[in-house]
Motif scaffolding. Structure first.
Motif, PDB file in Angstrom:
ATOM      1  N   UNK A 114      -6.634  15.058  -4.218  1.00 32.00           N
ATOM      2  CA  UNK A 114      -5.910  16.210  -5.057  1.00 32.00           C
ATOM      3  C   UNK A 114      -4.266  15.598  -3.825  1.00 32.00           C
ATOM      4  N   UNK A 115      -4.728  14.761  -2.576  1.00 29.07           N
ATOM      5  CA  UNK A 115      -3.731  14.434  -1.276  1.00 29.07           C
ATOM      6  C   UNK A 115      -2.874  13.048  -1.755  1.00 29.07           C
ATOM      7  N   UNK A 116      -4.408  12.543  -2.392  1.00 29.96           N
ATOM      8  CA  UNK A 116      -4.525  10.335  -2.052  1.00 29.96           C
ATOM      9  C   UNK A 116      -5.133   9.294  -2.721  1.00 29.96           C
TER      10      UNK A 116
ATOM     11  N   UNK B  95       1.012  -1.284  -0.122  1.00 29.47           N
ATOM     12  CA  UNK B  95      -0.246  -0.268   0.001  1.00 29.47           C
ATOM     13  C   UNK B  95       1.043   1.239   0.259  1.00 29.47           C
ATOM     14  N   UNK B  96      -0.393   2.479  -0.427  1.00 30.27           N
ATOM     15  CA  UNK B  96       0.970   3.981  -0.254  1.00 30.27           C
ATOM     16  C   UNK B  96       0.829   4.681   1.205  1.00 30.27           C
ATOM     17  N   UNK B  97       1.139   4.525   1.548  1.00 34.51           N
ATOM     18  CA  UNK B  97       1.087   5.556   3.266  1.00 34.51           C
ATOM     19  C   UNK B  97       0.087   6.886   3.345  1.00 34.51           C
ATOM     20  N   UNK B  98       0.224   7.125   1.520  1.00 36.58           N
ATOM     21  CA  UNK B  98      -0.828   8.543   2.158  1.00 36.58           C
ATOM     22  C   UNK B  98      -2.400   7.833   1.545  1.00 36.58           C
ATOM     23  N   UNK B  99      -2.804   6.851   1.161  1.00 36.30           N
ATOM     24  CA  UNK B  99      -3.935   6.447   0.986  1.00 36.30           C
ATOM     25  C   UNK B  99      -4.118   5.280   2.387  1.00 36.30           C
TER      26      UNK B  99
ATOM     27  N   UNK C 118      -5.397  19.906   1.849  1.00 33.02           N
ATOM     28  CA  UNK C 118      -5.140  18.113   1.260  1.00 33.02           C
ATOM     29  C   UNK C 118      -6.531  17.387   1.925  1.00 33.02           C
ATOM     30  N   UNK C 119      -7.679  18.876   2.655  1.00 26.28           N
ATOM     31  CA  UNK C 119      -8.415  18.441   3.758  1.00 26.28           C
ATOM     32  C   UNK C 119      -9.881  18.821   2.780  1.00 26.28           C
ATOM     33  N   UNK C 120     -10.983  17.463   3.242  1.00 28.62           N
ATOM     34  CA  UNK C 120     -12.201  17.687   3.132  1.00 28.62           C
ATOM     35  C   UNK C 120     -12.790  16.979   3.823  1.00 28.62           C
ATOM     36  N   UNK C 121     -14.106  18.088   4.200  1.00 28.15           N
ATOM     37  CA  UNK C 121     -14.816  17.481   5.711  1.00 28.15           C
ATOM     38  C   UNK C 121     -16.440  17.326   5.346  1.00 28.15           C
ATOM     39  N   UNK C 122     -16.671  16.724   6.597  1.00 29.24           N
ATOM     40  CA  UNK C 122     -18.074  15.890   6.047  1.00 29.24           C
ATOM     41  C   UNK C 122     -19.017  17.085   7.532  1.00 29.24           C
ATOM     42  N   UNK C 123     -20.045  17.611   7.413  1.00 28.76           N
ATOM     43  CA  UNK C 123     -20.823  17.913   8.694  1.00 28.76           C
ATOM     44  C   UNK C 123     -22.120  17.562   8.199  1.00 28.76           C
TER      45      UNK C 123
END
Length: 418
Positions: free
Chosen positions: A361-363, A276-280, A315-320
């Motif tokens: 965009x980052x993983x 695997x790749x760590x960023x994922x 690199x963030x996405x948020x869920x509310x």
């Protein structure tokens, strides 16, 4: 001498010479037997025969030209690469496919030879294809399964009269040495890269393994000299069931290879391999410092701070999760602020909480953080404050009235006795 103006094979040259001779004879016969009457020329049988031979020669020329090209290409051959093999350098799945040049290139030693390489895990439907001038190629494979590969030599068109020439295929396979039953492998392997800072993996023992079974974890990624054993195991009842990894320098956006094998005095243990790749597999911290503001009794402003740590803001996405009088719905946003319209101006309670994840965009993937603490706004805040102050006031007032009544009662009793 009959000499064509373009390069052809000897058979085609012979055809051209015959046709040229027949055409000359036909013209001579035509001169000797021309009969002109008005505007018409009448051909005798001999000239008609030679005209027919001209047509036959034309089609013969075309057929010879076609078959001459095919036969000239068919004569060009090249040998496949030699000593094709798949080599395991001990990097837990990062293998090297290597070969040697063809045995003999004949007249093509000055040409730039290329190789077409195809490879896959045996149960995969798709081949990966590489065209290279090198004599080796490296890539990652799932060692839980077998590997197969094939390669052939390519001669470029400029070396072979305009068409690419390919050799036969040379093939190779690779399997890790089998040991132990399938049931002895570990179960439910789970790896999480917490806040893009430290990696933790855990697993469950295989089914029916003996109590003396001991599992060991090894890992490797590009940048390490060799496969390394876990330095800090997580244990339950003296058995390894996980690993806390040290700081992994320059390990992002690379294949990360893990092998968990084991030993037992009762039976051999089958190893398990993972890539695997760590960023994922990053799991961020939840957002903090939530603020909820109601404007004009209709618009609700939600705001929070970015989780702490090394993950960039982009690199963030948020869920509310937004709640209004026990009516809940979910939404997502790419920013750390959001405007929401209230369903009703009469709603008495508005709450929200939020969680974060690494975005696309980052993983390629990621793990949602835990939910933040809940932040609420209440429409009855004045009434609640009033009740808050009124209850102690009523209690104190009742106490004063009780004392007063007791004093008055005592005073009346004293007066009566006097």
């Amino acid at each position: 001498m009959c000499t064509p103006w373009f390069p052809v094979s000897s058979s085609l040259t012979s055809s051209l010479c015959v046709c040229s001779w027949l055409s000359t004879v036909r013209r001579q016969v035509g001169k000797d037997h021309d009969v002109t009457s008005g505007y018409f020329k009448v051909l005798n049988l001999g000239e008609m025969a030679f005209a027919h031979l001209d047509v036959v020669c034309f089609y013969t020329l075309l057929i010879c030209a076609a078959f001459s090209c095919v036969s000239s290409n068919a004569e060009i051959k090249v040998n496949p690469p030699q000593d094709f093999e798949i080599v395991d350098p001990g990097y837990l799945g990062y293998l090297c496919l290597q070969w040697q040049p063809p045995l003999s290139l004949g007249n093509f030693e000055e040409c730039t030879v290329e190789y077409e390489l195809k490879y896959r895990n045996i149960d995969s439907e798709d081949w990966k294809t590489i065209i290279t001038k090198n004599l080796h190629y490296k890539d990652g494979f799932d060692l839980n399964k077998g590997i197969e590969a094939k390669i052939h030599t390519l001669l470029p068109p400029h070396c072979t009269n305009g068409s690419e020439v390919q050799s036969l295929w040379s093939e190779a396979t690779y399997w890790t040495p089998p040991q132990g039953n399938q049931e002895t492998k570990i179960q439910e392997m789970d790896c999480v890269y917490y806040n893009w800072q430290y990696l933790l993996c855990s697993w469950k023992p295989g089914m029916g393994v003996h109590f003396d079974t001991s599992y060991q974890l090894f890992y490797w990624y590009d940048g390490l000299d060799h496969a390394t054993q876990c330095p800090d195991y997580i244990q339950v009842d003296g058995q390894n069931i996980g690993c806390r990894f040290p700081y992994l320098e320059a390990s992002d956006y690379k294949d990360f290879y893990i092998c968990v094998n084991g030993s037992s005095n009762s039976h051999p243990i089958r190893p398990s391999y993972f890539i695997f790749q760590l960023q994922n597999i990053v799991k961020p911290l939840p957002p903090d410092y939530l603020v909820l503001t109601v404007k004009n009794s209709e618009e609700v402003n939600l705001k929070w701070s970015m989780p702490q740590g090394p993950i960039p803001a982009k690199c963030f996405i948020y869920e509310i999760e937004f709640t209004e009088d026990d009516t809940t719905w979910m939404t997502t946003t790419a920013e750390n602020e959001m405007q929401v319209a209230r369903i009703s101006n009469e709603s008495q309670r508005v709450c929200f909480l939020v969680r974060s994840k690494v975005n696309i965009y980052c993983s390629d993937d990621g793990i949602w953080s835990e939910w933040s603490d809940e932040q609420c706004w209440k429409g009855d805040i004045w009434e609640e404050n009033l009740v808050f102050f009124l209850i102690p006031f009523v209690f104190i007032l009742s106490f004063v009235l009780l004392i007063t009544c007791l004093l008055l009662f005592k005073q009346k009793a004293v007066l009566k006795t006097v």
